[in-house]
Write an enzyme that holds these catalytic residues in place. Sequence first.
Site, short mmCIF file in Angstrom:
data_model
loop_
_atom_site.label_atom_id
_atom_site.label_comp_id
_atom_site.label_asym_id
_atom_site.label_seq_id
_atom_site.Cartn_x
_atom_site.Cartn_y
_atom_site.Cartn_z
N HIS A 152 0.83 -1.21 0.00
CA HIS A 152 0.00 0.00 0.00
C HIS A 152 0.86 1.26 0.00
O HIS A 152 0.41 2.33 0.40
CB HIS A 152 -0.95 0.02 1.21
CG HIS A 152 -1.60 -1.29 1.48
ND1 HIS A 152 -2.72 -1.74 0.81
CD2 HIS A 152 -1.26 -2.29 2.34
CE1 HIS A 152 -3.05 -2.95 1.24
NE2 HIS A 152 -2.17 -3.30 2.16
N SER A 282 13.58 20.07 -16.94
CA SER A 282 12.46 21.01 -16.90
C SER A 282 12.89 22.32 -17.53
O SER A 282 14.03 22.76 -17.36
CB SER A 282 12.02 21.25 -15.45
OG SER A 282 11.15 22.36 -15.35
#
Length: 477
Positions: A152, A282
């Site tokens: 999880h 970026s």
Amino acid sequence: MSNDKYVSPMSERYASKRMQYIFSPDMKFRTWRKLWVALAEAEMELGLPVTKEQIDELKKYQDDINYDVAREREALVRHDVMSHVYAYGVQCEKAKGIIHLGATSCYVGDNTDIIVMTEALKEIRTKLLNVMDKLKDFAYEYRDLPTLAFTHFQPAQPTTVGKRAALWLMELKLDFDDVEYIIDSMRLLGSKGTTGTQASFLELFEGDHEKVKELDKRIARKMGYVDCYPVSGQTYSRKVDTRVLNILAGIAASAHKFSNDIRLLQHLKEIEEPFEKNQIGSSAMAYKRNPMRSERIASLANYVICDALNPAITSSTQWFERTLDDSANKRISVPEAFLAVDGILDLYLNVVDGLVVYPKVIEKHLLAELPFMATENIMMDAVKAGGDRQELHEKIRTLSMEAGRNVKEKGLENNLLELIAADPSFNLTLEELKNTMEPKKYIGRSKEQVEEFIEEVIKPILDENKEYLGITADIKV
């Protein structure tokens, strides 16, 4: 290069030259001619009035396709198959009368589609093997490097970096099994006629059923197949396309899962995909190292998984012996799925070949959580030292909650070991507790599982397919 018309990104940015050729017009039309030669040869061998001289003439021009004549003819008659029959006949004066004898358009169209998909599957198989080979090396190299496992995406009992890689490898092994099965089960349509009854060939062979059956078998063997599908309509069942694209979607799903894990690990700064010297992460944030390749894998995989619905719908909506509402969809959905998976596997190979592992960060994250993982062992040691198991269990639960609050609410280091050492019920010193913090004590059989899996399952596959190994990824952008 023309910039005034749409070009599929699958060709321009993602797929290899080899896969593009497999779905090229040249591959298609050369295969049509091979099929016409195979048909004529088989008909001659079974006694129809076809001569060796005609066969030789067909073979002479088999790969010399006069595209200009075919295009000019198609503009007039609006039928691609008959245009190429005509163009072939222009080159083969003696054989033009027997080209396509008894056949329908699907004889060349559908048989070629099967051949093209089979060749494309073989290319996918080769790339799968190469990704498996690289992933095998990575898994083996890091088979005993402990790392925090997650369920999880919450910290769980430790595993190893190599064991996690073995999970990715296991899924590819399942995909490889599926690809092998589908390749082995592919059959040609053969020469089934307008509704699949072979009536035209029964007429040609004057009612001789055995010769009609043998015709299919000979065509299949000449084209490198074991046989033809025993029954069909005018086309092979579109269920075949569904089966093939389901396999491609399975590979896409496996690659997507891998790319998800790499992106999460890159966020944790534990493992990174390769980042080139001059690569820009970026346009605004110059420091960034984005997992661009893994993101591209995920993006293409999403497309393939959705694309697998196309042949399923097409297969389910065919009417009786055939309709033509499959054609436009089929000529887009099938090639694009293969081109996308081809690109995915090139990216997968490139990423695995250049993965960067940061053991110190991995160790730091593991040690920060290991005290929680070690509590069962600590409790057993305390019981051996004379403690009460039930009482100690409750104390560990309480102290774990306190240590967790210190980490999450106060931003402090995990001080569970200090809290346990300060409690006389455990009768353990801090030094004794720290001695239990050896990560390899908590990885179970991770190392052994990787070794056994590679030795017993993966290596036999790779050893059997050595001639296909050693390719490099074809990454364009």
